[in-house]
Write a protein that holds these residues in place. Sequence first.
Motif, PDB file in Angstrom:
ATOM      1  N   ASP A 121      11.081 -23.832  -7.132  1.00  0.00           N
ATOM      2  CA  ASP A 121      12.215 -24.228  -6.156  1.00  0.00           C
ATOM      3  C   ASP A 121      12.726 -23.145  -5.149  1.00  0.00           C
ATOM      4  O   ASP A 121      13.360 -23.304  -4.488  1.00  0.00           O
ATOM      5  N   VAL A 122      11.980 -21.875  -5.438  1.00  0.00           N
ATOM      6  CA  VAL A 122      12.294 -20.713  -4.740  1.00  0.00           C
ATOM      7  C   VAL A 122      11.610 -20.906  -3.399  1.00  0.00           C
ATOM      8  O   VAL A 122      10.553 -21.023  -3.136  1.00  0.00           O
ATOM      9  N   ARG A 123      12.528 -20.685  -2.442  1.00  0.00           N
ATOM     10  CA  ARG A 123      12.028 -20.945  -0.963  1.00  0.00           C
ATOM     11  C   ARG A 123      10.800 -20.078  -0.593  1.00  0.00           C
ATOM     12  O   ARG A 123       9.990 -20.599   0.022  1.00  0.00           O
ATOM     13  N   ALA A 124      11.119 -18.754  -0.732  1.00  0.00           N
ATOM     14  CA  ALA A 124      10.062 -17.864  -0.528  1.00  0.00           C
ATOM     15  C   ALA A 124       8.603 -18.420  -1.169  1.00  0.00           C
ATOM     16  O   ALA A 124       7.463 -18.237  -0.391  1.00  0.00           O
ATOM     17  N   LEU A 125       8.629 -18.858  -2.247  1.00  0.00           N
ATOM     18  CA  LEU A 125       7.289 -19.414  -2.792  1.00  0.00           C
ATOM     19  C   LEU A 125       6.906 -20.589  -2.198  1.00  0.00           C
ATOM     20  O   LEU A 125       5.570 -20.708  -1.735  1.00  0.00           O
ATOM     21  N   LYS A 126       7.832 -21.631  -1.861  1.00  0.00           N
ATOM     22  CA  LYS A 126       7.299 -22.699  -0.904  1.00  0.00           C
ATOM     23  C   LYS A 126       6.858 -22.195   0.389  1.00  0.00           C
ATOM     24  O   LYS A 126       5.920 -23.216   0.847  1.00  0.00           O
ATOM     25  N   GLU A 127       7.331 -21.196   0.987  1.00  0.00           N
ATOM     26  CA  GLU A 127       6.805 -20.701   2.283  1.00  0.00           C
ATOM     27  C   GLU A 127       5.887 -19.735   2.364  1.00  0.00           C
ATOM     28  O   GLU A 127       5.659 -19.180   3.184  1.00  0.00           O
ATOM     29  N   ASP A 128       5.332 -19.535   1.156  1.00  0.00           N
ATOM     30  CA  ASP A 128       4.136 -18.671   0.764  1.00  0.00           C
ATOM     31  C   ASP A 128       4.674 -17.241   1.354  1.00  0.00           C
ATOM     32  O   ASP A 128       3.743 -16.461   1.908  1.00  0.00           O
ATOM     33  N   GLN A 129       5.946 -16.817   1.051  1.00  0.00           N
ATOM     34  CA  GLN A 129       6.297 -15.622   1.493  1.00  0.00           C
ATOM     35  C   GLN A 129       6.418 -14.577   0.069  1.00  0.00           C
ATOM     36  O   GLN A 129       7.332 -13.736   0.111  1.00  0.00           O
ATOM     37  N   ILE A 130       5.737 -14.648  -0.739  1.00  0.00           N
ATOM     38  CA  ILE A 130       5.751 -13.761  -2.048  1.00  0.00           C
ATOM     39  C   ILE A 130       4.535 -12.618  -1.763  1.00  0.00           C
ATOM     40  O   ILE A 130       3.646 -13.232  -1.620  1.00  0.00           O
ATOM     41  N   TYR A 131       4.967 -11.542  -1.857  1.00  0.00           N
ATOM     42  CA  TYR A 131       3.988 -10.442  -1.783  1.00  0.00           C
ATOM     43  C   TYR A 131       3.979  -9.657  -2.786  1.00  0.00           C
ATOM     44  O   TYR A 131       4.896  -9.436  -3.468  1.00  0.00           O
ATOM     45  N   PHE A 132       2.850  -9.047  -3.109  1.00  0.00           N
ATOM     46  CA  PHE A 132       2.536  -8.141  -4.380  1.00  0.00           C
ATOM     47  C   PHE A 132       2.237  -6.781  -3.778  1.00  0.00           C
ATOM     48  O   PHE A 132       1.231  -6.491  -3.060  1.00  0.00           O
ATOM     49  N   LEU A 133       3.274  -5.696  -4.269  1.00  0.00           N
ATOM     50  CA  LEU A 133       3.097  -4.333  -3.680  1.00  0.00           C
ATOM     51  C   LEU A 133       3.146  -3.340  -4.968  1.00  0.00           C
ATOM     52  O   LEU A 133       3.018  -3.935  -6.123  1.00  0.00           O
ATOM     53  N   ASP A 134       2.884  -2.134  -4.858  1.00  0.00           N
ATOM     54  CA  ASP A 134       2.757  -1.157  -5.859  1.00  0.00           C
ATOM     55  C   ASP A 134       4.071  -0.673  -6.290  1.00  0.00           C
ATOM     56  O   ASP A 134       4.761   0.073  -5.624  1.00  0.00           O
ATOM     57  N   ARG A 135       4.470  -0.659  -7.347  1.00  0.00           N
ATOM     58  CA  ARG A 135       5.489  -0.261  -8.071  1.00  0.00           C
ATOM     59  C   ARG A 135       5.662   1.221  -8.100  1.00  0.00           C
ATOM     60  O   ARG A 135       6.820   1.656  -7.994  1.00  0.00           O
ATOM     61  N   ASN A 136       4.483   1.826  -8.165  1.00  0.00           N
ATOM     62  CA  ASN A 136       4.243   3.494  -8.155  1.00  0.00           C
ATOM     63  C   ASN A 136       4.992   3.941  -6.860  1.00  0.00           C
ATOM     64  O   ASN A 136       5.781   4.758  -6.965  1.00  0.00           O
ATOM     65  N   VAL A 137       4.864   3.421  -5.746  1.00  0.00           N
ATOM     66  CA  VAL A 137       5.244   4.015  -4.572  1.00  0.00           C
ATOM     67  C   VAL A 137       6.467   3.487  -4.170  1.00  0.00           C
ATOM     68  O   VAL A 137       7.087   4.047  -2.992  1.00  0.00           O
ATOM     69  N   TRP A 138       6.631   2.091  -4.394  1.00  0.00           N
ATOM     70  CA  TRP A 138       8.095   1.538  -3.936  1.00  0.00           C
ATOM     71  C   TRP A 138       9.294   1.619  -4.862  1.00  0.00           C
ATOM     72  O   TRP A 138      10.507   1.587  -4.422  1.00  0.00           O
ATOM     73  N   ALA A 139       9.184   1.998  -6.083  1.00  0.00           N
ATOM     74  CA  ALA A 139      10.219   2.219  -7.057  1.00  0.00           C
ATOM     75  C   ALA A 139       9.942   3.403  -7.999  1.00  0.00           C
ATOM     76  O   ALA A 139      11.093   3.674  -8.750  1.00  0.00           O
ATOM     77  N   LYS A 140       9.148   4.291  -7.919  1.00  0.00           N
ATOM     78  CA  LYS A 140       8.660   5.253  -8.823  1.00  0.00           C
ATOM     79  C   LYS A 140       8.524   6.651  -8.297  1.00  0.00           C
ATOM     80  O   LYS A 140       8.964   7.528  -9.114  1.00  0.00           O
ATOM     81  N   THR A 141       8.124   6.833  -7.211  1.00  0.00           N
ATOM     82  CA  THR A 141       7.999   7.892  -6.668  1.00  0.00           C
ATOM     83  C   THR A 141       8.349   8.053  -5.217  1.00  0.00           C
ATOM     84  O   THR A 141       7.690   6.944  -4.475  1.00  0.00           O
ATOM     85  N   HIS A 142       8.705   8.849  -4.482  1.00  0.00           N
ATOM     86  CA  HIS A 142       9.259   8.749  -3.118  1.00  0.00           C
ATOM     87  C   HIS A 142       8.965  10.311  -2.370  1.00  0.00           C
ATOM     88  O   HIS A 142       9.626  10.438  -1.338  1.00  0.00           O
ATOM     89  N   GLY A 143       7.674  10.736  -2.774  1.00  0.00           N
ATOM     90  CA  GLY A 143       7.508  11.792  -1.749  1.00  0.00           C
ATOM     91  C   GLY A 143       6.836  11.272  -0.494  1.00  0.00           C
ATOM     92  O   GLY A 143       6.808  10.222  -0.375  1.00  0.00           O
ATOM     93  N   ILE A 144       6.443  12.310   0.441  1.00  0.00           N
ATOM     94  CA  ILE A 144       6.016  11.803   1.840  1.00  0.00           C
ATOM     95  C   ILE A 144       4.819  10.938   1.800  1.00  0.00           C
ATOM     96  O   ILE A 144       4.704  10.018   2.428  1.00  0.00           O
ATOM     97  N   GLU A 145       3.830  11.555   0.966  1.00  0.00           N
ATOM     98  CA  GLU A 145       2.583  10.787   0.859  1.00  0.00           C
ATOM     99  C   GLU A 145       2.873   9.320   0.474  1.00  0.00           C
ATOM    100  O   GLU A 145       2.205   8.434   1.003  1.00  0.00           O
ATOM    101  N   ALA A 146       3.493   9.226  -0.831  1.00  0.00           N
ATOM    102  CA  ALA A 146       3.994   7.701  -1.110  1.00  0.00           C
ATOM    103  C   ALA A 146       4.779   6.786   0.057  1.00  0.00           C
ATOM    104  O   ALA A 146       4.491   5.850  -0.070  1.00  0.00           O
ATOM    105  N   MET A 147       5.655   7.425   0.887  1.00  0.00           N
ATOM    106  CA  MET A 147       6.116   6.797   1.981  1.00  0.00           C
ATOM    107  C   MET A 147       5.090   6.564   2.882  1.00  0.00           C
ATOM    108  O   MET A 147       5.219   5.246   3.433  1.00  0.00           O
ATOM    109  N   GLU A 148       3.947   7.256   3.162  1.00  0.00           N
ATOM    110  CA  GLU A 148       3.329   6.794   4.127  1.00  0.00           C
ATOM    111  C   GLU A 148       2.194   5.595   3.332  1.00  0.00           C
ATOM    112  O   GLU A 148       1.891   4.746   4.194  1.00  0.00           O
ATOM    113  N   ILE A 149       2.068   5.525   2.341  1.00  0.00           N
ATOM    114  CA  ILE A 149       1.496   4.323   1.422  1.00  0.00           C
ATOM    115  C   ILE A 149       2.295   3.175   1.623  1.00  0.00           C
ATOM    116  O   ILE A 149       1.864   2.114   1.797  1.00  0.00           O
ATOM    117  N   MET A 150       3.527   3.180   1.463  1.00  0.00           N
ATOM    118  CA  MET A 150       4.429   2.259   1.726  1.00  0.00           C
ATOM    119  C   MET A 150       4.379   1.628   2.906  1.00  0.00           C
ATOM    120  O   MET A 150       4.211   0.423   2.927  1.00  0.00           O
TER     121      MET A 150
END
Length: 317
Positions: free
Chosen positions: A266-295
């Motif tokens: 019933d999640v709208r984002a699922l119904k509309e094909d708007q679920i994305y899979f990203l890398d936890r390492n760079v979005w939530a675990k490390t925030h250096g400059i190269e990590a932000m470039e990867i983000m």
Amino acid sequence: MKFKLVSAMLSLCASFCSLNSYATVYPTQVTAENGKVTIQKKPERIIVLEFGILDELKLLGVKPIGMGKSDNTEGQDPAHLQEFIKDIASVGTRDEPSLEAIAKLKPDLIIGDASFVMNILPQLNRIAPTILMNGILGDPKEQIKNLHTLAKITNTENKVPGIISHYEKIRTHALNVAAKSKKKTVLIGYITPSGVFRALTSNAIATPILKELNKENLVKETDVMHRIEMTVEGVINKNPDQIAILLTDGNMDPYKKLEKNPLWKDVRALKEDQIYFLDRNVWAKTHGIEAMEIMYKEAETSGFLEAIPQSKKAKLN
């Protein structure tokens, strides 16, 4: 002939003076989260206790002798650092380093994260001069500030303009792409092995970056851990346009457990094909400059940036 000789000498002098203007004169003093710290000489044996700081030292071409690593709940160390760190000695985890392991390496400088190791600062200082920074909690401006500080400490300030120019080029491209798309509301977070969704809060570093990319994090709460647990009912009530699932080492198994919840359909984002899979390492675990470039790059290549449906993105690839 004299004119050419004078021109050549002036050119050589300009080059030398330009390089010399970046040279660090020791002793040098820097302002860190633990106050003003004096560095007596160029450090040769550095230990680093946070990935964002390690990221920036890598860009500066400075290799530490020891480092704090991921704990057993976080998965592997960030992929973009693995080649660089493969022969760097471990001194335990970033937030619980081994003082014995650190002392054994005989460092002349320790660089840690204020939120992780402020409580053991006196013990670290007894081993070597210690500088604490906002690495894991540092927003983009803080990361650039950290870069300048690290460059001053290590006499590598001549490399900073090129690093910042490269980062700004990638960031500006992502912002230009985002500006052409409609604003989207989002939830972003990772899923525990038991299938619980942990959404990043408004004070997580991903939030201001999402805002730059024309996206609004619907989690307005703040939390010291930068995350809150959400039920599927809570996700449905938030009703986000998009959901970004942060994968640990690419592992889809936790998401598959979440999918088994009968309400997930019933999640709208699922119904509309708007679920994305990203890398936890760079979005939530490390925030250096190269990590932000990867983000920024990953936001575009995944389709998340432009809200391209996952099924359409797969066909394009």
